[in-house]
Write an enzyme that holds these catalytic residues in place. Structure first.
Site, PDB file in Angstrom:
ATOM      1  N   HIS A  36       0.930  -1.266  -0.016  1.00  0.00           N
ATOM      2  CA  HIS A  36       0.119   0.017   0.028  1.00  0.00           C
ATOM      3  C   HIS A  36       0.829   1.196  -0.070  1.00  0.00           C
ATOM      4  O   HIS A  36       1.895   1.434   0.634  1.00  0.00           O
ATOM      5  CB  HIS A  36      -0.753   0.127   1.150  1.00  0.00           C
ATOM      6  N   ASP A  75      -7.918  -5.482   0.426  1.00  0.00           N
ATOM      7  CA  ASP A  75      -8.532  -6.293  -0.966  1.00  0.00           C
ATOM      8  C   ASP A  75      -8.029  -7.795  -0.960  1.00  0.00           C
ATOM      9  O   ASP A  75      -8.845  -8.655  -1.890  1.00  0.00           O
ATOM     10  CB  ASP A  75      -8.042  -5.495  -2.242  1.00  0.00           C
TER      11      ASP A  75
HETATM   12  N1  CMC Z   1       4.354  -7.561  -4.971  1.00  0.00           N
HETATM   13  C1  CMC Z   1       5.529  -7.280  -5.263  1.00  0.00           C
HETATM   14  N2  CMC Z   1       6.474  -6.485  -5.058  1.00  0.00           N
HETATM   15  C2  CMC Z   1       5.976  -5.162  -4.498  1.00  0.00           C
HETATM   16  C3  CMC Z   1       4.396  -5.226  -4.481  1.00  0.00           C
HETATM   17  C4  CMC Z   1       3.664  -6.429  -4.610  1.00  0.00           C
HETATM   18  N3  CMC Z   1       2.292  -6.356  -4.343  1.00  0.00           N
HETATM   19  N4  CMC Z   1       4.100  -3.916  -4.035  1.00  0.00           N
HETATM   20  C5  CMC Z   1       5.295  -3.032  -4.246  1.00  0.00           C
HETATM   21  N5  CMC Z   1       6.286  -3.926  -4.357  1.00  0.00           N
HETATM   22  C6  CMC Z   1       7.695  -3.531  -4.377  1.00  0.00           C
HETATM   23  C7  CMC Z   1       8.066  -2.606  -5.854  1.00  0.00           C
HETATM   24  O1  CMC Z   1       8.534  -3.580  -6.662  1.00  0.00           O
HETATM   25  C8  CMC Z   1       9.106  -1.698  -5.191  1.00  0.00           C
HETATM   26  O2  CMC Z   1      10.357  -2.349  -5.009  1.00  0.00           O
HETATM   27  P1  CMC Z   1      11.593  -1.498  -5.361  1.00  0.00           P
HETATM   28  O3  CMC Z   1      11.829  -0.631  -4.296  1.00  0.00           O
HETATM   29  O4  CMC Z   1      12.926  -2.569  -5.298  1.00  0.00           O
HETATM   30  O5  CMC Z   1      11.660  -0.831  -6.861  1.00  0.00           O
HETATM   31  C9  CMC Z   1       8.716  -1.268  -3.821  1.00  0.00           C
HETATM   32  O6  CMC Z   1       7.982  -2.353  -3.282  1.00  0.00           O
HETATM   33  C10 CMC Z   1       7.629  -0.212  -3.728  1.00  0.00           C
HETATM   34  O7  CMC Z   1       6.618  -0.268  -4.491  1.00  0.00           O
HETATM   35  P2  CMC Z   1       5.909   0.999  -5.436  1.00  0.00           P
HETATM   36  O8  CMC Z   1       5.174   0.644  -6.550  1.00  0.00           O
HETATM   37  O9  CMC Z   1       7.131   2.068  -5.343  1.00  0.00           O
HETATM   38  O10 CMC Z   1       4.733   1.403  -4.276  1.00  0.00           O
HETATM   39  P3  CMC Z   1       3.805   2.242  -4.433  1.00  0.00           P
HETATM   40  O11 CMC Z   1       3.380   2.870  -3.085  1.00  0.00           O
HETATM   41  O12 CMC Z   1       3.898   3.308  -5.481  1.00  0.00           O
HETATM   42  O13 CMC Z   1       2.555   1.372  -4.800  1.00  0.00           O
HETATM   43  C11 CMC Z   1       0.590  -0.211  -4.595  1.00  0.00           C
HETATM   44  C12 CMC Z   1       1.506   0.714  -3.877  1.00  0.00           C
HETATM   45  C13 CMC Z   1      -0.491  -0.730  -3.966  1.00  0.00           C
HETATM   46  C14 CMC Z   1       0.216   0.530  -5.979  1.00  0.00           C
HETATM   47  C15 CMC Z   1       1.548  -1.405  -4.899  1.00  0.00           C
HETATM   48  O14 CMC Z   1       2.288  -1.914  -3.474  1.00  0.00           O
HETATM   49  C16 CMC Z   1       1.087  -2.704  -5.630  1.00  0.00           C
HETATM   50  O15 CMC Z   1       0.908  -2.556  -7.049  1.00  0.00           O
HETATM   51  N6  CMC Z   1       0.399  -3.723  -4.968  1.00  0.00           N
HETATM   52  C17 CMC Z   1      -0.488  -4.525  -5.604  1.00  0.00           C
HETATM   53  C18 CMC Z   1      -1.764  -3.710  -6.007  1.00  0.00           C
HETATM   54  C19 CMC Z   1      -2.742  -3.908  -5.010  1.00  0.00           C
HETATM   55  O16 CMC Z   1      -2.971  -4.881  -3.962  1.00  0.00           O
HETATM   56  N7  CMC Z   1      -3.499  -2.832  -4.882  1.00  0.00           N
HETATM   57  C20 CMC Z   1      -4.435  -2.441  -3.773  1.00  0.00           C
HETATM   58  C21 CMC Z   1      -4.220  -1.158  -2.788  1.00  0.00           C
HETATM   59  S1  CMC Z   1      -5.263  -1.363  -1.292  1.00  0.00           S
HETATM   60  C22 CMC Z   1      -6.800  -0.980  -2.165  1.00  0.00           C
HETATM   61  C23 CMC Z   1      -6.943   0.500  -2.606  1.00  0.00           C
HETATM   62  O17 CMC Z   1      -7.015   1.370  -1.438  1.00  0.00           O
HETATM   63  O18 CMC Z   1      -7.006   0.671  -3.612  1.00  0.00           O
END
Ligand code: CMC
Length: 426
Positions: free
Chosen positions: A305, A362
Protein backbone atom coordinates in the site's frame (compact mmCIF):
# COMPACT_ATOMS: atom_id res chain seq x y z
CA UNK A 1 2.84 35.20 7.85
CA UNK A 2 2.26 31.76 9.43
CA UNK A 3 3.96 30.96 12.76
CA UNK A 4 6.28 28.45 11.14
CA UNK A 5 7.89 29.03 7.76
CA UNK A 6 10.22 27.18 5.44
CA UNK A 7 12.90 28.90 3.38
CA UNK A 8 13.48 27.61 -0.11
CA UNK A 9 16.83 28.71 -1.49
CA UNK A 10 17.43 28.48 -5.22
CA UNK A 11 20.76 29.99 -6.28
CA UNK A 12 20.90 33.32 -4.52
CA UNK A 13 17.12 33.66 -4.37
CA UNK A 14 15.17 32.85 -1.22
CA UNK A 15 11.43 32.25 -0.95
CA UNK A 16 9.75 32.09 2.44
CA UNK A 17 6.90 29.59 2.49
CA UNK A 18 4.30 29.25 5.27
CA UNK A 19 4.03 25.91 7.09
CA UNK A 20 0.44 24.92 7.86
CA UNK A 21 -0.55 22.51 10.61
CA UNK A 22 -3.65 20.35 10.64
CA UNK A 23 -5.20 18.63 13.65
CA UNK A 24 -3.08 15.50 13.07
CA UNK A 25 -0.54 14.21 10.58
CA UNK A 26 2.28 15.89 8.74
CA UNK A 27 2.50 19.68 8.53
CA UNK A 28 2.43 20.98 4.96
CA UNK A 29 4.61 23.56 3.27
CA UNK A 30 2.29 25.90 1.42
CA UNK A 31 3.93 26.30 -1.99
CA UNK A 32 1.12 28.27 -3.65
CA UNK A 33 3.21 31.44 -3.82
CA UNK A 34 6.02 29.64 -5.60
CA UNK A 35 4.46 29.81 -9.08
CA UNK A 36 4.97 33.55 -9.30
CA UNK A 37 8.65 33.16 -8.44
CA UNK A 38 9.27 31.12 -11.59
CA UNK A 39 9.24 27.60 -10.15
CA UNK A 40 6.70 24.81 -9.88
CA UNK A 41 6.97 21.89 -7.48
CA UNK A 42 7.34 18.49 -9.15
CA UNK A 43 5.67 15.44 -7.63
CA UNK A 44 4.09 13.25 -10.35
CA UNK A 45 2.84 10.39 -8.13
CA UNK A 46 1.85 12.80 -5.35
CA UNK A 47 4.47 11.21 -3.09
CA UNK A 48 4.66 14.29 -0.86
CA UNK A 49 1.76 16.48 -1.91
CA UNK A 50 -1.27 17.47 0.10
CA UNK A 51 -3.83 18.26 -2.59
CA UNK A 52 -6.54 19.75 -0.36
CA UNK A 53 -7.72 20.51 3.15
CA UNK A 54 -10.13 17.87 4.48
CA UNK A 55 -11.74 16.88 7.78
CA UNK A 56 -13.23 13.55 6.70
CA UNK A 57 -10.65 10.80 7.06
CA UNK A 58 -7.24 10.58 8.70
CA UNK A 59 -4.63 7.92 8.00
CA UNK A 60 -1.36 7.38 9.86
CA UNK A 61 0.36 4.97 7.53
CA UNK A 62 3.31 4.28 9.82
CA UNK A 63 1.12 3.33 12.77
CA UNK A 64 -1.67 1.69 10.74
CA UNK A 65 -4.35 4.12 11.95
CA UNK A 66 -7.53 4.93 10.01
CA UNK A 67 -10.09 7.36 11.44
CA UNK A 68 -13.35 8.51 9.88
CA UNK A 69 -14.46 11.83 11.39
CA UNK A 70 -12.17 10.94 14.31
CA UNK A 71 -13.62 7.47 14.96
CA UNK A 72 -11.36 4.45 14.55
CA UNK A 73 -12.18 1.98 11.81
CA UNK A 74 -11.92 -0.86 14.35
CA UNK A 75 -14.67 0.70 16.53
CA UNK A 76 -16.84 1.42 13.51
CA UNK A 77 -16.43 -2.05 12.02
CA UNK A 78 -17.32 -3.59 15.37
CA UNK A 79 -20.22 -1.42 16.53
CA UNK A 80 -21.61 0.70 13.68
CA UNK A 81 -23.33 -0.36 10.50
CA UNK A 82 -22.62 1.05 7.06
CA UNK A 83 -25.62 3.40 7.11
CA UNK A 84 -24.34 5.02 10.31
CA UNK A 85 -20.87 5.38 8.78
CA UNK A 86 -22.44 7.00 5.70
CA UNK A 87 -24.25 9.48 7.93
CA UNK A 88 -21.04 10.33 9.79
CA UNK A 89 -19.02 10.80 6.62
CA UNK A 90 -21.63 13.10 5.13
CA UNK A 91 -22.61 15.01 8.27
CA UNK A 92 -19.46 15.02 10.43
CA UNK A 93 -21.27 13.69 13.51
CA UNK A 94 -22.74 10.46 14.81
CA UNK A 95 -26.52 10.36 14.34
CA UNK A 96 -29.01 10.27 17.20
CA UNK A 97 -31.48 7.36 17.01
CA UNK A 98 -34.03 9.64 15.31
CA UNK A 99 -31.46 10.98 12.84
CA UNK A 100 -30.31 7.45 12.10
CA UNK A 101 -33.88 6.23 11.48
CA UNK A 102 -34.64 9.24 9.32
CA UNK A 103 -31.44 8.87 7.27
CA UNK A 104 -32.01 5.13 6.83
CA UNK A 105 -35.54 5.81 5.66
CA UNK A 106 -34.32 8.42 3.16
CA UNK A 107 -31.70 6.08 1.72
CA UNK A 108 -34.16 3.19 1.57
CA UNK A 109 -36.71 5.30 -0.27
CA UNK A 110 -34.27 6.44 -2.93
CA UNK A 111 -33.14 2.96 -4.02
CA UNK A 112 -35.33 2.66 -7.13
CA UNK A 113 -33.83 3.81 -10.40
CA UNK A 114 -35.92 5.37 -13.15
CA UNK A 115 -37.39 2.53 -15.20
CA UNK A 116 -36.00 4.13 -18.35
CA UNK A 117 -32.52 3.35 -17.07
CA UNK A 118 -33.09 -0.37 -17.66
CA UNK A 119 -32.97 0.43 -21.39
CA UNK A 120 -29.37 1.62 -21.07
CA UNK A 121 -28.33 -1.89 -20.05
CA UNK A 122 -29.81 -3.40 -23.18
CA UNK A 123 -27.20 -1.51 -25.20
CA UNK A 124 -24.35 -3.43 -23.55
CA UNK A 125 -23.12 -6.82 -24.67
CA UNK A 126 -24.24 -9.55 -22.27
CA UNK A 127 -20.61 -10.25 -21.41
CA UNK A 128 -19.69 -6.58 -20.83
CA UNK A 129 -17.49 -6.05 -17.79
CA UNK A 130 -19.75 -4.89 -14.94
CA UNK A 131 -17.42 -1.94 -14.23
CA UNK A 132 -17.96 -0.76 -17.83
CA UNK A 133 -21.72 -0.89 -17.30
CA UNK A 134 -21.47 0.76 -13.89
CA UNK A 135 -19.30 3.59 -15.20
CA UNK A 136 -21.80 4.28 -17.97
CA UNK A 137 -25.00 3.99 -15.97
CA UNK A 138 -23.80 6.07 -12.99
CA UNK A 139 -22.89 8.87 -15.40
CA UNK A 140 -26.26 8.40 -17.11
CA UNK A 141 -28.06 9.10 -13.81
CA UNK A 142 -27.29 12.79 -14.36
CA UNK A 143 -29.72 12.79 -17.27
CA UNK A 144 -32.61 12.04 -14.88
CA UNK A 145 -32.03 14.94 -12.49
CA UNK A 146 -31.59 18.01 -14.69
CA UNK A 147 -33.73 20.06 -12.32
CA UNK A 148 -31.69 19.13 -9.24
CA UNK A 149 -28.10 19.71 -10.25
CA UNK A 150 -27.35 23.13 -8.79
CA UNK A 151 -24.05 22.32 -7.11
CA UNK A 152 -23.97 25.65 -5.28
CA UNK A 153 -27.04 24.59 -3.28
CA UNK A 154 -26.01 22.42 -0.29
CA UNK A 155 -29.49 20.85 -0.12
CA UNK A 156 -29.36 19.72 -3.74
CA UNK A 157 -25.83 18.45 -3.19
CA UNK A 158 -26.96 16.34 -0.25
CA UNK A 159 -29.96 15.04 -2.18
CA UNK A 160 -27.60 13.89 -4.95
CA UNK A 161 -25.44 12.24 -2.31
CA UNK A 162 -28.42 10.35 -0.87
CA UNK A 163 -29.53 9.29 -4.34
CA UNK A 164 -26.10 7.98 -5.20
CA UNK A 165 -25.63 6.05 -1.94
CA UNK A 166 -29.14 4.60 -2.34
CA UNK A 167 -28.98 3.72 -6.03
CA UNK A 168 -25.48 2.24 -6.27
CA UNK A 169 -26.53 -1.19 -4.90
CA UNK A 170 -29.43 -1.23 -7.36
CA UNK A 171 -27.15 -0.42 -10.31
CA UNK A 172 -24.44 -2.85 -9.23
CA UNK A 173 -26.96 -5.68 -8.85
CA UNK A 174 -28.41 -4.77 -12.27
CA UNK A 175 -24.92 -5.12 -13.81
CA UNK A 176 -24.73 -8.64 -12.39
CA UNK A 177 -28.24 -9.66 -13.42
CA UNK A 178 -27.60 -8.39 -16.93
CA UNK A 179 -24.41 -10.46 -17.16
CA UNK A 180 -26.12 -13.67 -16.05
CA UNK A 181 -29.27 -13.09 -18.09
CA UNK A 182 -31.68 -12.92 -15.16
CA UNK A 183 -34.42 -10.30 -14.69
CA UNK A 184 -33.56 -7.23 -12.64
CA UNK A 185 -34.81 -7.46 -9.06
CA UNK A 186 -36.46 -4.40 -7.52
CA UNK A 187 -35.20 -3.09 -4.16
CA UNK A 188 -37.13 -4.08 -1.05
CA UNK A 189 -37.77 -1.49 1.65
CA UNK A 190 -38.17 -4.03 4.45
CA UNK A 191 -34.52 -5.10 4.20
CA UNK A 192 -31.33 -3.51 5.51
CA UNK A 193 -28.91 -1.91 3.04
CA UNK A 194 -26.70 -5.02 2.84
CA UNK A 195 -29.64 -7.46 2.84
CA UNK A 196 -31.36 -5.54 0.07
CA UNK A 197 -28.20 -5.65 -2.03
CA UNK A 198 -27.82 -9.41 -1.54
CA UNK A 199 -31.48 -9.92 -2.38
CA UNK A 200 -31.20 -7.87 -5.59
CA UNK A 201 -28.12 -9.93 -6.51
CA UNK A 202 -29.33 -13.42 -5.74
CA UNK A 203 -33.12 -13.67 -5.68
CA UNK A 204 -35.00 -14.73 -8.79
CA UNK A 205 -38.74 -14.38 -9.44
CA UNK A 206 -39.24 -18.15 -9.17
CA UNK A 207 -37.95 -18.40 -5.61
CA UNK A 208 -37.01 -16.26 -2.64
CA UNK A 209 -33.40 -15.90 -1.64
CA UNK A 210 -32.77 -16.74 1.97
CA UNK A 211 -30.46 -14.10 3.40
CA UNK A 212 -27.98 -15.50 5.89
CA UNK A 213 -27.44 -13.04 8.77
CA UNK A 214 -23.72 -13.93 8.77
CA UNK A 215 -23.40 -13.11 5.08
CA UNK A 216 -25.37 -9.86 5.46
CA UNK A 217 -23.11 -8.89 8.38
CA UNK A 218 -19.97 -9.65 6.36
CA UNK A 219 -21.34 -7.67 3.40
CA UNK A 220 -22.10 -4.68 5.63
CA UNK A 221 -18.57 -4.87 7.03
CA UNK A 222 -17.07 -4.92 3.55
CA UNK A 223 -19.06 -1.78 2.78
CA UNK A 224 -17.93 -0.11 6.02
CA UNK A 225 -14.26 -0.97 5.50
CA UNK A 226 -14.29 0.47 1.98
CA UNK A 227 -16.38 3.57 2.75
CA UNK A 228 -13.60 6.13 2.52
CA UNK A 229 -9.83 6.35 2.36
CA UNK A 230 -8.70 9.95 2.25
CA UNK A 231 -7.17 11.30 -0.98
CA UNK A 232 -6.65 8.01 -2.87
CA UNK A 233 -6.59 7.94 -6.70
CA UNK A 234 -10.35 7.65 -7.25
CA UNK A 235 -11.27 10.23 -4.59
CA UNK A 236 -8.74 12.65 -6.02
CA UNK A 237 -10.25 11.97 -9.45
CA UNK A 238 -13.73 12.79 -8.13
CA UNK A 239 -12.40 15.99 -6.56
CA UNK A 240 -10.58 17.04 -9.72
CA UNK A 241 -13.65 16.34 -11.89
CA UNK A 242 -15.83 18.21 -9.38
CA UNK A 243 -13.47 21.18 -9.20
CA UNK A 244 -14.56 22.21 -12.70
CA UNK A 245 -18.19 22.31 -11.58
CA UNK A 246 -19.17 18.98 -13.17
CA UNK A 247 -22.36 17.38 -11.83
CA UNK A 248 -22.09 14.78 -9.03
CA UNK A 249 -23.13 11.78 -11.15
CA UNK A 250 -20.49 12.58 -13.76
CA UNK A 251 -17.91 12.99 -10.98
CA UNK A 252 -18.78 9.62 -9.46
CA UNK A 253 -18.54 8.01 -12.92
CA UNK A 254 -14.99 9.45 -13.07
CA UNK A 255 -14.31 7.90 -9.65
CA UNK A 256 -15.58 4.52 -10.85
CA UNK A 257 -13.25 4.72 -13.85
CA UNK A 258 -10.24 5.51 -11.69
CA UNK A 259 -11.08 2.77 -9.21
CA UNK A 260 -11.17 0.17 -11.98
CA UNK A 261 -7.36 -0.04 -12.33
CA UNK A 262 -5.58 -3.07 -10.81
CA UNK A 263 -3.29 -0.89 -8.68
CA UNK A 264 -6.39 0.50 -6.93
CA UNK A 265 -9.89 -1.04 -6.67
CA UNK A 266 -9.26 -3.58 -9.40
CA UNK A 267 -6.83 -5.31 -7.04
CA UNK A 268 -9.50 -7.51 -5.43
CA UNK A 269 -10.44 -8.95 -8.81
CA UNK A 270 -6.79 -9.21 -9.84
CA UNK A 271 -6.02 -10.92 -6.53
CA UNK A 272 -8.59 -13.66 -7.07
CA UNK A 273 -7.42 -14.13 -10.67
CA UNK A 274 -3.89 -14.47 -9.33
CA UNK A 275 -4.98 -17.08 -6.77
CA UNK A 276 -6.65 -19.01 -9.59
CA UNK A 277 -3.48 -18.79 -11.65
CA UNK A 278 -1.41 -20.07 -8.72
CA UNK A 279 -3.95 -22.88 -8.39
CA UNK A 280 -2.31 -25.00 -5.71
CA UNK A 281 -0.22 -24.48 -2.59
CA UNK A 282 2.85 -26.15 -4.09
CA UNK A 283 3.08 -23.44 -6.79
CA UNK A 284 3.25 -20.55 -4.30
CA UNK A 285 7.08 -20.41 -4.10
CA UNK A 286 7.24 -19.99 -7.89
CA UNK A 287 4.95 -16.93 -7.69
CA UNK A 288 6.76 -15.50 -4.68
CA UNK A 289 10.01 -15.77 -6.67
CA UNK A 290 8.35 -13.96 -9.61
CA UNK A 291 7.11 -11.16 -7.34
CA UNK A 292 10.69 -10.64 -6.12
CA UNK A 293 12.23 -10.74 -9.60
CA UNK A 294 13.02 -7.19 -10.77
CA UNK A 295 12.79 -8.30 -14.41
CA UNK A 296 9.29 -9.72 -14.01
CA UNK A 297 6.41 -7.23 -13.86
CA UNK A 298 4.35 -9.66 -11.75
CA UNK A 299 3.29 -8.38 -8.34
CA UNK A 300 1.47 -10.14 -5.56
CA UNK A 301 -1.95 -8.58 -5.89
CA UNK A 302 -3.56 -7.68 -2.59
CA UNK A 303 -0.16 -6.87 -1.08
CA UNK A 304 1.38 -3.47 -0.41
CA UNK A 305 0.00 0.00 0.00
CA UNK A 306 1.22 3.50 -0.78
CA UNK A 307 0.36 4.83 2.68
CA UNK A 308 0.30 1.86 5.08
CA UNK A 309 3.80 0.74 5.85
CA UNK A 310 3.07 -1.22 9.02
CA UNK A 311 -0.26 -2.88 8.50
CA UNK A 312 -3.55 -2.03 6.82
CA UNK A 313 -6.02 -1.69 9.72
CA UNK A 314 -8.88 -2.55 7.36
CA UNK A 315 -7.11 -5.78 6.48
CA UNK A 316 -6.86 -6.74 10.17
CA UNK A 317 -10.64 -6.41 10.60
CA UNK A 318 -11.34 -7.99 7.22
CA UNK A 319 -9.11 -10.95 8.05
CA UNK A 320 -11.20 -11.68 11.17
CA UNK A 321 -14.39 -11.36 9.14
CA UNK A 322 -12.94 -13.62 6.49
CA UNK A 323 -12.20 -16.44 8.93
CA UNK A 324 -15.64 -16.01 10.56
CA UNK A 325 -17.46 -16.24 7.24
CA UNK A 326 -15.48 -19.23 6.01
CA UNK A 327 -16.12 -21.06 9.26
CA UNK A 328 -19.79 -20.14 9.45
CA UNK A 329 -20.41 -21.11 5.84
CA UNK A 330 -18.36 -24.26 6.26
CA UNK A 331 -16.51 -23.58 3.05
CA UNK A 332 -13.70 -25.76 1.86
CA UNK A 333 -12.37 -24.20 -1.32
CA UNK A 334 -8.85 -25.07 -2.52
CA UNK A 335 -8.39 -21.45 -3.64
CA UNK A 336 -8.96 -20.24 -0.12
CA UNK A 337 -6.30 -22.67 1.10
CA UNK A 338 -3.93 -21.13 -1.46
CA UNK A 339 -4.79 -17.66 -0.13
CA UNK A 340 -4.19 -18.60 3.50
CA UNK A 341 -0.88 -20.30 2.68
CA UNK A 342 0.24 -17.37 0.49
CA UNK A 343 -0.50 -14.98 3.34
CA UNK A 344 1.63 -17.11 5.71
CA UNK A 345 4.57 -17.49 3.31
CA UNK A 346 4.65 -13.84 2.23
CA UNK A 347 4.43 -12.57 5.81
CA UNK A 348 7.51 -14.63 6.71
CA UNK A 349 9.55 -13.69 3.66
CA UNK A 350 12.31 -11.09 4.29
CA UNK A 351 11.65 -9.37 0.89
CA UNK A 352 8.08 -8.52 1.87
CA UNK A 353 9.10 -7.57 5.41
CA UNK A 354 11.89 -5.25 4.20
CA UNK A 355 9.64 -3.50 1.68
CA UNK A 356 6.84 -3.36 4.24
CA UNK A 357 4.45 -5.25 2.01
CA UNK A 358 1.50 -6.61 3.97
CA UNK A 359 -1.80 -8.04 2.77
CA UNK A 360 -4.15 -5.13 2.17
CA UNK A 361 -7.92 -4.95 2.53
CA UNK A 362 -8.47 -6.31 -0.97
CA UNK A 363 -6.65 -9.54 -0.26
CA UNK A 364 -9.27 -10.60 2.27
CA UNK A 365 -12.32 -8.90 0.80
CA UNK A 366 -11.85 -10.90 -2.41
CA UNK A 367 -11.83 -14.14 -0.45
CA UNK A 368 -15.02 -13.23 1.44
CA UNK A 369 -16.80 -12.11 -1.72
CA UNK A 370 -15.90 -15.38 -3.40
CA UNK A 371 -17.21 -17.32 -0.40
CA UNK A 372 -20.48 -15.37 -0.57
CA UNK A 373 -20.85 -16.44 -4.21
CA UNK A 374 -20.10 -13.12 -5.88
CA UNK A 375 -18.30 -13.58 -9.20
CA UNK A 376 -14.79 -12.19 -9.43
CA UNK A 377 -15.58 -9.61 -12.10
CA UNK A 378 -18.12 -8.01 -9.72
CA UNK A 379 -15.62 -7.35 -6.92
CA UNK A 380 -14.56 -3.88 -8.03
CA UNK A 381 -18.20 -2.84 -8.48
CA UNK A 382 -18.78 -3.69 -4.84
CA UNK A 383 -15.79 -1.57 -3.87
CA UNK A 384 -17.27 1.28 -5.97
CA UNK A 385 -20.66 0.86 -4.31
CA UNK A 386 -19.09 1.15 -0.86
CA UNK A 387 -16.71 4.00 -1.78
CA UNK A 388 -19.45 6.16 -3.31
CA UNK A 389 -20.25 7.69 0.07
CA UNK A 390 -16.59 8.64 0.53
CA UNK A 391 -16.33 10.12 -2.95
CA UNK A 392 -19.49 12.15 -2.58
CA UNK A 393 -18.56 13.32 0.93
CA UNK A 394 -15.28 14.68 -0.44
CA UNK A 395 -17.09 16.30 -3.36
CA UNK A 396 -19.59 17.91 -0.98
CA UNK A 397 -16.83 19.07 1.37
CA UNK A 398 -14.83 20.58 -1.48
CA UNK A 399 -17.81 22.54 -2.78
CA UNK A 400 -18.60 23.76 0.74
CA UNK A 401 -15.15 25.33 1.10
CA UNK A 402 -14.96 29.03 0.24
CA UNK A 403 -12.59 30.04 -2.55
CA UNK A 404 -12.49 26.57 -4.07
CA UNK A 405 -10.47 26.65 -7.29
CA UNK A 406 -10.44 24.41 -10.34
CA UNK A 407 -7.70 21.76 -9.99
CA UNK A 408 -5.12 22.64 -12.60
CA UNK A 409 -1.64 21.15 -12.17
CA UNK A 410 1.34 22.32 -14.23
CA UNK A 411 4.13 20.22 -15.72
CA UNK A 412 7.81 19.81 -16.46
CA UNK A 413 7.75 20.20 -20.24
CA UNK A 414 10.20 17.96 -22.11
CA UNK A 415 8.85 18.24 -25.68
CA UNK A 416 10.10 20.22 -28.65
CA UNK A 417 10.44 23.96 -28.27
CA UNK A 418 9.19 26.27 -31.03
CA UNK A 419 10.10 24.93 -34.48
CA UNK A 420 9.17 25.96 -37.96
CA UNK A 421 6.08 24.31 -39.42
CA UNK A 422 6.17 23.26 -43.07
CA UNK A 423 2.71 22.66 -44.62
CA UNK A 424 2.29 19.07 -45.88
CA UNK A 425 1.84 20.11 -49.53
CA UNK A 426 5.34 21.54 -49.48
N1 CMC B 1 4.38 -7.43 -4.94
C1 CMC B 1 5.72 -7.40 -5.09
N2 CMC B 1 6.48 -6.28 -4.94
C2 CMC B 1 5.84 -5.15 -4.65
C3 CMC B 1 4.43 -5.09 -4.47
C4 CMC B 1 3.70 -6.30 -4.64
N3 CMC B 1 2.37 -6.30 -4.48
N4 CMC B 1 4.06 -3.83 -4.17
C5 CMC B 1 5.17 -3.10 -4.14
N5 CMC B 1 6.27 -3.89 -4.44
C6 CMC B 1 7.66 -3.48 -4.45
C7 CMC B 1 7.99 -2.71 -5.73
O1 CMC B 1 8.50 -3.56 -6.73
C8 CMC B 1 9.02 -1.72 -5.24
O2 CMC B 1 10.25 -2.37 -5.15
P1 CMC B 1 11.64 -1.52 -5.41
O3 CMC B 1 11.68 -0.46 -4.35
O4 CMC B 1 12.71 -2.55 -5.28
O5 CMC B 1 11.52 -0.95 -6.80
C9 CMC B 1 8.58 -1.39 -3.81
O6 CMC B 1 7.84 -2.55 -3.37
C10 CMC B 1 7.71 -0.15 -3.70
O7 CMC B 1 6.65 -0.26 -4.65
P2 CMC B 1 5.97 0.99 -5.35
O8 CMC B 1 5.23 0.53 -6.56
O9 CMC B 1 6.99 2.07 -5.53
O10 CMC B 1 4.95 1.45 -4.21
P3 CMC B 1 3.68 2.34 -4.39
O11 CMC B 1 3.43 2.96 -3.07
O12 CMC B 1 3.83 3.26 -5.56
O13 CMC B 1 2.53 1.29 -4.77
C11 CMC B 1 0.72 -0.22 -4.63
C12 CMC B 1 1.54 0.85 -3.90
C13 CMC B 1 -0.51 -0.57 -3.80
C14 CMC B 1 0.24 0.32 -6.00
C15 CMC B 1 1.62 -1.48 -4.85
O14 CMC B 1 2.03 -1.98 -3.59
C16 CMC B 1 0.91 -2.56 -5.65
O15 CMC B 1 0.96 -2.53 -6.90
N6 CMC B 1 0.25 -3.56 -4.98
C17 CMC B 1 -0.52 -4.55 -5.66
C18 CMC B 1 -1.89 -3.98 -6.04
C19 CMC B 1 -2.81 -3.85 -4.86
O16 CMC B 1 -2.97 -4.77 -4.08
N7 CMC B 1 -3.47 -2.66 -4.77
C20 CMC B 1 -4.53 -2.42 -3.76
C21 CMC B 1 -4.16 -1.35 -2.80
S1 CMC B 1 -5.29 -1.36 -1.39
C22 CMC B 1 -6.82 -0.93 -2.05
C23 CMC B 1 -6.89 0.48 -2.46
O17 CMC B 1 -6.85 1.35 -1.57
O18 CMC B 1 -7.02 0.72 -3.66
Amino acid sequence: MAEKTAILKVGDKEVELPILSGSAGNDVIDVRALGSSGYFTFDPGFMATGSCESSITFIDGAKGVLLHRGYSIEDLARDADYIEVCYMLLHNKTPTSEEYADFKNTITRHTLVHDQLTNFFRGFRRDAHPMAMLCGTVGALSSFYHDDLDISDPEQRLRSAYRLVAKMPTLVAMCYKYNVGQPFVYPRNDLSYAENFLNMMFSVPAEDYEISPAVARAMDRIFTLHADHEQNASTSTVRLAGSSGANPYACIAAGVASLWGPAHGGANEACLNMLEEIGSVDRIPEFIARAKDKNDPFRLMGFGHRVYKNHDPRATVMRESCHEVLEEMNIDDPLLNVAMELEKIALNDPYFAEKKLFPNVDFYSGIILKAIGIPTNMFTCIFALARTVGWISHWHEMLSQPGQKIGRPRQLYTGETLRKYTPIKK
